[in-house]
Design an enzyme around this catalytic site. Sequence first.
Site, PDB file in Angstrom:
ATOM      1  N   TYR A 155     -71.449  11.853  -8.413  1.00 37.88           N
ATOM      2  CA  TYR A 155     -72.824  11.379  -8.527  1.00 37.88           C
ATOM      3  C   TYR A 155     -73.710  12.552  -8.966  1.00 37.88           C
ATOM      4  CZ  TYR A 155     -77.148   8.807  -7.520  1.00 37.88           C
ATOM      5  OH  TYR A 155     -78.357   8.184  -7.614  1.00 37.88           O
ATOM      6  N   THR A 156     -73.924  13.523  -8.063  1.00 38.13           N
ATOM      7  CA  THR A 156     -74.845  14.623  -8.361  1.00 38.13           C
ATOM      8  C   THR A 156     -74.367  15.440  -9.568  1.00 38.13           C
ATOM      9  OG1 THR A 156     -75.331  14.664  -6.005  1.00 38.13           O
ATOM     10  CG2 THR A 156     -76.105  16.541  -7.294  1.00 38.13           C
ATOM     11  N   ASN A 188     -79.513   7.487   6.041  1.00 39.61           N
ATOM     12  CA  ASN A 188     -80.889   7.051   5.800  1.00 39.61           C
ATOM     13  C   ASN A 188     -81.241   5.678   6.345  1.00 39.61           C
ATOM     14  OD1 ASN A 188     -81.436   9.454   4.297  1.00 39.61           O
ATOM     15  ND2 ASN A 188     -80.194   8.587   2.660  1.00 39.61           N
ATOM     16  N   THR A 189     -80.301   5.033   7.010  1.00 38.64           N
ATOM     17  CA  THR A 189     -80.603   3.786   7.712  1.00 38.64           C
ATOM     18  C   THR A 189     -80.469   4.095   9.196  1.00 38.64           C
ATOM     19  OG1 THR A 189     -79.858   2.374   5.904  1.00 38.64           O
ATOM     20  CG2 THR A 189     -79.829   1.396   8.098  1.00 38.64           C
ATOM     21  N   ASN A 220     -69.744  -1.725  -2.654  1.00 29.83           N
ATOM     22  CA  ASN A 220     -70.051  -0.956  -1.437  1.00 29.83           C
ATOM     23  C   ASN A 220     -71.074  -1.768  -0.639  1.00 29.83           C
ATOM     24  OD1 ASN A 220     -71.621   0.939   0.213  1.00 29.83           O
ATOM     25  ND2 ASN A 220     -70.428   2.543  -0.765  1.00 29.83           N
ATOM     26  N   ASN A 222     -69.645  10.834   2.239  1.00 27.88           N
ATOM     27  CA  ASN A 222     -71.042  10.523   1.918  1.00 27.88           C
ATOM     28  C   ASN A 222     -71.851  11.832   1.921  1.00 27.88           C
ATOM     29  OD1 ASN A 222     -73.512   9.024   1.614  1.00 27.88           O
ATOM     30  ND2 ASN A 222     -72.485   7.310   2.631  1.00 27.88           N
ATOM     31  N   THR A 223     -73.159  11.750   1.912  1.00 24.63           N
ATOM     32  CA  THR A 223     -74.015  12.944   1.929  1.00 24.63           C
ATOM     33  C   THR A 223     -74.073  13.537   3.350  1.00 24.63           C
ATOM     34  OG1 THR A 223     -75.925  11.521   2.321  1.00 24.63           O
ATOM     35  CG2 THR A 223     -75.481  12.127   0.047  1.00 24.63           C
ATOM     36  N   LYS A 266     -65.982   4.246   4.012  1.00 24.06           N
ATOM     37  CA  LYS A 266     -66.605   5.490   3.528  1.00 24.06           C
ATOM     38  C   LYS A 266     -67.177   6.249   4.715  1.00 24.06           C
ATOM     39  CE  LYS A 266     -69.777   7.373   0.094  1.00 24.06           C
ATOM     40  NZ  LYS A 266     -70.522   7.093  -1.122  1.00 24.06           N
ATOM     41  N   GLY A 272     -74.475   4.174  -5.228  1.00 18.10           N
ATOM     42  CA  GLY A 272     -75.867   4.599  -5.168  1.00 18.10           C
ATOM     43  C   GLY A 272     -76.497   4.792  -6.520  1.00 18.10           C
ATOM     44  N   PHE A 273     -75.685   4.998  -7.563  1.00 18.11           N
ATOM     45  CA  PHE A 273     -76.247   5.235  -8.899  1.00 18.11           C
ATOM     46  C   PHE A 273     -76.637   3.910  -9.548  1.00 18.11           C
ATOM     47  CE2 PHE A 273     -76.330   5.959 -13.439  1.00 18.11           C
ATOM     48  CZ  PHE A 273     -77.037   7.152 -13.518  1.00 18.11           C
ATOM     49  N   PHE A 303     -81.052   2.423   1.349  1.00 15.13           N
ATOM     50  CA  PHE A 303     -80.451   1.164   0.860  1.00 15.13           C
ATOM     51  C   PHE A 303     -81.472   0.277   0.144  1.00 15.13           C
ATOM     52  CE2 PHE A 303     -76.811   0.934   4.276  1.00 15.13           C
ATOM     53  CZ  PHE A 303     -76.212   2.032   3.688  1.00 15.13           C
ATOM     54  N   ASN A 318     -81.621  12.880  -0.739  1.00 18.74           N
ATOM     55  CA  ASN A 318     -82.195  11.533  -0.857  1.00 18.74           C
ATOM     56  C   ASN A 318     -82.316  10.880   0.502  1.00 18.74           C
ATOM     57  OD1 ASN A 318     -80.512   8.815  -0.571  1.00 18.74           O
ATOM     58  ND2 ASN A 318     -79.062  10.456  -1.100  1.00 18.74           N
ATOM     59  N   ARG A 319     -83.370  10.076   0.626  1.00 18.15           N
ATOM     60  CA  ARG A 319     -83.499   9.188   1.787  1.00 18.15           C
ATOM     61  C   ARG A 319     -83.918   7.812   1.263  1.00 18.15           C
ATOM     62  NH1 ARG A 319     -87.402  13.047   2.799  1.00 18.15           N
ATOM     63  NH2 ARG A 319     -89.522  12.546   2.089  1.00 18.15           N
ATOM     64  N   SER A 357     -74.189   6.312   5.679  1.00 16.55           N
ATOM     65  CA  SER A 357     -75.448   6.775   5.084  1.00 16.55           C
ATOM     66  C   SER A 357     -76.367   7.284   6.187  1.00 16.55           C
ATOM     67  CB  SER A 357     -76.136   5.631   4.340  1.00 16.55           C
ATOM     68  OG  SER A 357     -77.477   5.996   4.088  1.00 16.55           O
TER      69      SER A 357
END
Length: 344
Positions: free
Chosen positions: A321-322, A181-182, A143, A246-247, A217, A67-68, A119, A115-116, A179
């Site tokens: 990441y964070t 967000n999808t 990924n 994941n988140t 993942k 994601g980064f 992708f 985050n949203r 994820s």
Amino acid sequence: MYKFFRPFLFLIDPEKIHALVFGFLRFMSALPGFKAILKFLFLYEHPSLEKKLFGLTFRNPVGLAAGFDKDAKLIDVLACLGFGFIEIGTVTPKPQSGNEMPRLFRLPKDEALINRMGFNNQGVMAAVFRLGKKRSSVIVGGNIGKNKATPNESAYQDYAECFNALYDSVDYFVVNVSSPNTPGLRELQEKAPLQQLLKTVKSLSLQRPVQKPVLLKISPDLTEGQLNDIVEILKATGIDGVIATNTTISREGLQTTGDELNKIGAGGLSGKPLRERSTEVIRFLRKALGPGFPIIGVGGIMSPEDAVEKLRAGADLLQVYTGFIYEGPGFMKRINRAIAETRI
Ligand SMILES: Cc1cc2nc3c(=O)[nH]c(=O)nc-3n(C[C@H](O)[C@H](O)[C@H](O)COP(=O)(O)O)c2cc1C
């Protein structure tokens, strides 16, 4: 030093500063000596940090989480910051713009992000093109995911397309079904679709003369029953490892007020509030999968102590990441030094 600049960086919209820093680093990396300076400042090497896992030799166990650097734009520079491996993506077959902005938020009181993104990426072929120009020998993971418009019934075709396109450009693969967000993606973690998807991807690897590890993942929001199903599927499909986690969609125990959270809206929470749950999932998986099964631990590593805790819970490798956003470029050196000194 980073802590001095951080309040200024945090005044700017998080996605804008991400793009600005990327642009700055790409520009600087063209200047002679810049990467050598980064290495001098941020690399920490120690023979005890080397780790062999699924046929690969990692120079240290601290990787950059997905994601980064979704589009593999900055591998050579990031490699100078002391990461033992870098995961690109999530990439999808076709480019897609992701969700509407704003879609990335800081929660400084909680040392967290929401985050949203959805992708957002330039498509798998853009990543393949850039990886072709990479100079560093750092281990790179790919990924992979599905486009938003692809229905879940044909999702395996998207994963297969990304897998085949990236095959010669990455060292290992990650099937991302976690994820938040999808829309509908996490339904692919259910028993039947997950089994079919992992079988498909693993069989693509088995058809190749040289096989590359395939990892799954997972989300931190799975129930114990769902985690048990995943353990069974991981064993049955011959998957090479698991990345946890994941988140989360949970908002429990945050200092950020309800009003602020309502304003932010939906998305995956990462950073400090995720630490405990992610470690719990790692501990569960280690017990259920036994000592030899590769686990990459990620979620809420905000200090060297958090990293050591994840290794003690059963992780073989780690990702951040964070913590990298909050702690800055010296973070990996601090973690690696602590791991070397702790001699885990
Ligand atoms: C802005 C942002 C974008 C992310 N994008 C992806 C992604 O595309 N694919 C993925 O598998 N994980 C993605 N993640 C999740 C991270 O890889 C990681 O699993 C999660 O943030 C927990 O680790 P952390 O607490 O160290 O951030 C993203 C996280 C953030 C904060």
